[in-house]
Design an enzyme around this catalytic site. Structure first.
Site, mmCIF file in Angstrom:
data_model
loop_
_atom_site.group_PDB
_atom_site.id
_atom_site.type_symbol
_atom_site.label_atom_id
_atom_site.label_comp_id
_atom_site.label_asym_id
_atom_site.label_seq_id
_atom_site.Cartn_x
_atom_site.Cartn_y
_atom_site.Cartn_z
ATOM 1 N N GLY A 5 -70.316 -62.234 3.019
ATOM 2 C CA GLY A 5 -71.700 -62.555 3.404
ATOM 3 C C GLY A 5 -72.205 -63.774 2.655
ATOM 4 O O GLY A 5 -73.410 -63.950 2.463
ATOM 5 N N SER A 7 -72.479 -66.822 3.451
ATOM 6 C CA SER A 7 -73.280 -67.795 4.195
ATOM 7 C C SER A 7 -74.686 -67.281 4.486
ATOM 8 O O SER A 7 -75.501 -67.990 5.067
ATOM 9 C CB SER A 7 -72.582 -68.125 5.518
ATOM 10 O OG SER A 7 -72.278 -66.919 6.207
ATOM 11 N N TYR A 138 -77.888 -48.470 11.101
ATOM 12 C CA TYR A 138 -77.691 -49.310 9.912
ATOM 13 C C TYR A 138 -77.723 -48.445 8.642
ATOM 14 O O TYR A 138 -76.881 -48.573 7.749
ATOM 15 C CB TYR A 138 -78.807 -50.352 9.890
ATOM 16 C CG TYR A 138 -78.931 -51.201 8.659
ATOM 17 C CD1 TYR A 138 -78.199 -52.380 8.525
ATOM 18 C CD2 TYR A 138 -79.811 -50.854 7.631
ATOM 19 C CE1 TYR A 138 -78.344 -53.181 7.398
ATOM 20 C CE2 TYR A 138 -79.961 -51.646 6.512
ATOM 21 C CZ TYR A 138 -79.228 -52.814 6.397
ATOM 22 O OH TYR A 138 -79.373 -53.596 5.285
ATOM 23 N N LYS A 142 -74.772 -47.762 5.829
ATOM 24 C CA LYS A 142 -74.960 -48.150 4.417
ATOM 25 C C LYS A 142 -74.779 -46.943 3.505
ATOM 26 O O LYS A 142 -74.235 -47.054 2.403
ATOM 27 C CB LYS A 142 -76.353 -48.743 4.210
ATOM 28 C CG LYS A 142 -76.506 -50.183 4.655
ATOM 29 C CD LYS A 142 -76.018 -51.141 3.568
ATOM 30 C CE LYS A 142 -76.315 -52.581 3.932
ATOM 31 N NZ LYS A 142 -75.530 -53.522 3.126
ATOM 32 N N HIS A 181 -87.544 -60.425 8.883
ATOM 33 C CA HIS A 181 -88.304 -59.513 8.036
ATOM 34 C C HIS A 181 -89.693 -60.107 7.772
ATOM 35 O O HIS A 181 -89.994 -61.208 8.230
ATOM 36 C CB HIS A 181 -87.550 -59.282 6.724
ATOM 37 C CG HIS A 181 -86.236 -58.579 6.901
ATOM 38 N ND1 HIS A 181 -85.024 -59.123 6.552
ATOM 39 C CD2 HIS A 181 -85.943 -57.363 7.440
ATOM 40 C CE1 HIS A 181 -84.042 -58.277 6.835
ATOM 41 N NE2 HIS A 181 -84.565 -57.214 7.379
HETATM 42 P P1 NDP Z 1 -77.930 -62.371 6.252
HETATM 43 O O1 NDP Z 1 -78.134 -61.906 7.661
HETATM 44 O O2 NDP Z 1 -78.686 -63.549 5.785
HETATM 45 O O3 NDP Z 1 -76.391 -62.626 6.001
HETATM 46 C C1 NDP Z 1 -75.433 -61.730 6.491
HETATM 47 C C2 NDP Z 1 -74.096 -62.221 6.039
HETATM 48 O O4 NDP Z 1 -73.109 -61.302 6.524
HETATM 49 C C3 NDP Z 1 -73.744 -63.604 6.594
HETATM 50 O O5 NDP Z 1 -73.005 -64.315 5.636
HETATM 51 C C4 NDP Z 1 -72.863 -63.254 7.787
HETATM 52 O O6 NDP Z 1 -71.932 -64.280 8.120
HETATM 53 C C5 NDP Z 1 -72.127 -62.045 7.227
HETATM 54 N N1 NDP Z 1 -71.546 -61.248 8.296
HETATM 55 C C6 NDP Z 1 -72.189 -60.643 9.323
HETATM 56 N N2 NDP Z 1 -71.290 -60.045 10.137
HETATM 57 C C7 NDP Z 1 -70.061 -60.305 9.604
HETATM 58 C C8 NDP Z 1 -68.738 -59.979 9.985
HETATM 59 N N3 NDP Z 1 -68.477 -59.283 11.098
HETATM 60 N N4 NDP Z 1 -67.713 -60.413 9.214
HETATM 61 C C9 NDP Z 1 -67.950 -61.139 8.102
HETATM 62 N N5 NDP Z 1 -69.187 -61.466 7.672
HETATM 63 C C10 NDP Z 1 -70.234 -61.056 8.431
HETATM 64 O O7 NDP Z 1 -78.229 -61.092 5.345
HETATM 65 P P2 NDP Z 1 -78.886 -61.057 3.899
HETATM 66 O O8 NDP Z 1 -78.349 -62.144 3.066
HETATM 67 O O9 NDP Z 1 -80.347 -60.894 4.087
HETATM 68 O O10 NDP Z 1 -78.350 -59.645 3.382
HETATM 69 C C11 NDP Z 1 -77.246 -59.553 2.495
HETATM 70 C C12 NDP Z 1 -77.068 -58.106 2.098
HETATM 71 O O11 NDP Z 1 -78.255 -57.630 1.497
HETATM 72 C C13 NDP Z 1 -76.767 -57.173 3.267
HETATM 73 O O12 NDP Z 1 -75.767 -56.266 2.889
HETATM 74 C C14 NDP Z 1 -78.085 -56.457 3.485
HETATM 75 O O13 NDP Z 1 -77.893 -55.173 4.036
HETATM 76 C C15 NDP Z 1 -78.637 -56.403 2.089
HETATM 77 N N6 NDP Z 1 -80.095 -56.280 2.007
HETATM 78 C C16 NDP Z 1 -80.887 -57.277 2.534
HETATM 79 C C17 NDP Z 1 -82.259 -57.175 2.455
HETATM 80 C C18 NDP Z 1 -83.173 -58.235 3.008
HETATM 81 O O14 NDP Z 1 -84.405 -58.107 2.870
HETATM 82 N N7 NDP Z 1 -82.663 -59.296 3.628
HETATM 83 C C19 NDP Z 1 -82.897 -56.016 1.824
HETATM 84 C C20 NDP Z 1 -81.971 -55.071 1.283
HETATM 85 C C21 NDP Z 1 -80.616 -55.210 1.387
HETATM 86 P P3 NDP Z 1 -72.333 -65.444 9.177
HETATM 87 O O15 NDP Z 1 -73.333 -66.325 8.496
HETATM 88 O O16 NDP Z 1 -71.059 -66.145 9.458
HETATM 89 O O17 NDP Z 1 -72.925 -64.739 10.359
#
Ligand code: NDP
Length: 316
Positions: A5, A7, A138, A142, A181
């Site tokens: 993740g 990116s 989701y 998790k 969000h």
């Molecule tokens: P983003 O949506 O910004 O990033 C998601 C990341 O997961 C991207 O790098 C994406 O890659 C990667 N990804 C998605 N699907 C796949 C796949 N099939 N294979 C490989 N990589 C994949 O999420 P956040 O940065 O906001 O969240 C990061 C973590 O934090 C998550 O686990 C989320 O559950 C957790 N979280 C987030 C919160 C929030 O407020 N945002 C709150 C609490 C927890 P690509 O860019 O190539 O699509």
């Protein structure tokens, strides 16, 4: 340290960590689609990390979680299962070669807590009842990440761990009007209103209290945890200061130079649960961490948004 993740919003915050001691390999879905176990194994084989911070997830707002609940469940179960199982095989190969096992830290979320729960949120309550119906796909995926981590820690004696952040915001967030969000949605709506002259209409009366943590704080805390935390019990790590939505909107208006009084509150729409505080006392007892203030985090995020507009995820 391999960051799945890498990116995304949280993953890209590792680029802002000031360290000479660590190299972060930031993995996107283009580098490895982690729904595929071969891709997950290949990433570990290629990078040979000492630690993995597992952030990759299919993440979305209420609408996406409800309309595509099966995909949110399937994708996240596959991603998490593949990452942990392949990391276990990789770790066994390291041990056979006389190296220490790989450390794995995975990210959960306060939105996986039961809908009917005692506040403040404490991690012993995560599995004590169904999650909110709007995101159960989701949330259960998790929750299984917690179960899988504990199972590996127990059977294979590895110090694998999980962390539970609350609402995260920052640069490189998703600013889509449908899938974002609360913070990116507010920034997008207020900036759009400034550019177009159309009014900002927000749901509810803005009195609901929420906790927000800046993404670079989360990256710094996760790096600290990888090095210092070994308990399979998840740890709440988000900033526990609560802000009402009205105050967040007013701060963003100040930063973007838009008149706060021009915001229209549609009180026929739901305000949301009044508050959802989380208990981060265990973390603060272990680490005297100073969180970035909401204003400072919002200022950095808004400055980034303006500098990159309209080439921003969810906008174009
Ligand atoms: P983003 O949506 O910004 O990033 C998601 C990341 O997961 C991207 O790098 C994406 O890659 C990667 N990804 C998605 N699907 C796949 C796949 N099939 N294979 C490989 N990589 C994949 O999420 P956040 O940065 O906001 O969240 C990061 C973590 O934090 C998550 O686990 C989320 O559950 C957790 N979280 C987030 C919160 C929030 O407020 N945002 C709150 C609490 C927890 P690509 O860019 O190539 O699509």
């Amino acid at each position: 340290i391999l960051i799945t993740g890498g990116s995304g919003m949280v993953g890209s915050a590792f680029n802002r960590i000031n360290t000479q001691d660590h190299f972060f390999a930031l993995l996107s879905s283009q580098d490895a689609d982690l729904r595929n176990s071969y891709a997950a194994g290949a990433a570990m084989h290629d990078w040979e990390p000492d630690a993995i911070i597992h952030l990759a997830a299919k993440v979305g707002g209420v609408k996406g979680n409800m309309e595509r609940v099966a995909e949110f469940f399937e994708d996240n179960i596959l991603i998490n299962t593949n990452v942990l199982k392949e990391a276990r095989h990789y770790s066994e190969r390291r041990i056979a070669a006389g190296k220490p096992p790989v450390k794995v830290l995975s990210l959960l979320s306060t939105c996986i807590y039961p809908d009917d729960v005692q506040y403040p949120l404490t991690t012993d309550q995560i599995h004590n009842g169904p999650p909110h119906p709007s995101n159960f796909g989701y949330a259960y995926a998790k929750r299984m990440l917690d179960v899988h981590t504990r199972a590996i820690a127990q059977q294979f004696d590895m110090h694998w761990i999980t962390a539970v952040p609350n609402n995260i915001f920052g640069e490189n967030d998703n600013f889509s009007l449908e899938h974002s969000h609360v913070v990116p949605a507010l920034i997008r709506k207020i900036y759009d209103a400034k550019l177009t002259g159309n009014p900002v209409i927000l749901w509810g009366d803005g009195t609901a209290l929420r906790e927000f943590t800046y993404s670079t704080d989360i990256a710094n805390i996760l790096l600290w945890m990888v090095q210092n935390y070994n308990d399979p019990e998840p740890m709440n790590i988000g900033n526990h200061v609560q802000h009402c939505i009205k105050d967040v909107a007013e701060l963003i208006c100040n930063i973007l130079d838009y008149p706060y009084d021009a915001i229209l509150w549609d009180t026929d729409q739901p305000t949301g649960q009044l508050k959802k505080p989380s208990d981060n006392s265990k973390f603060l007892q272990m680490n005297d961490f100073k969180y970035t203030t909401l204003y400072d985090g919002l200022k950095k995020t808004c400055d980034w948004y303006i500098a990159n507009y309209p080439r921003v995820r969810g906008v174009s």
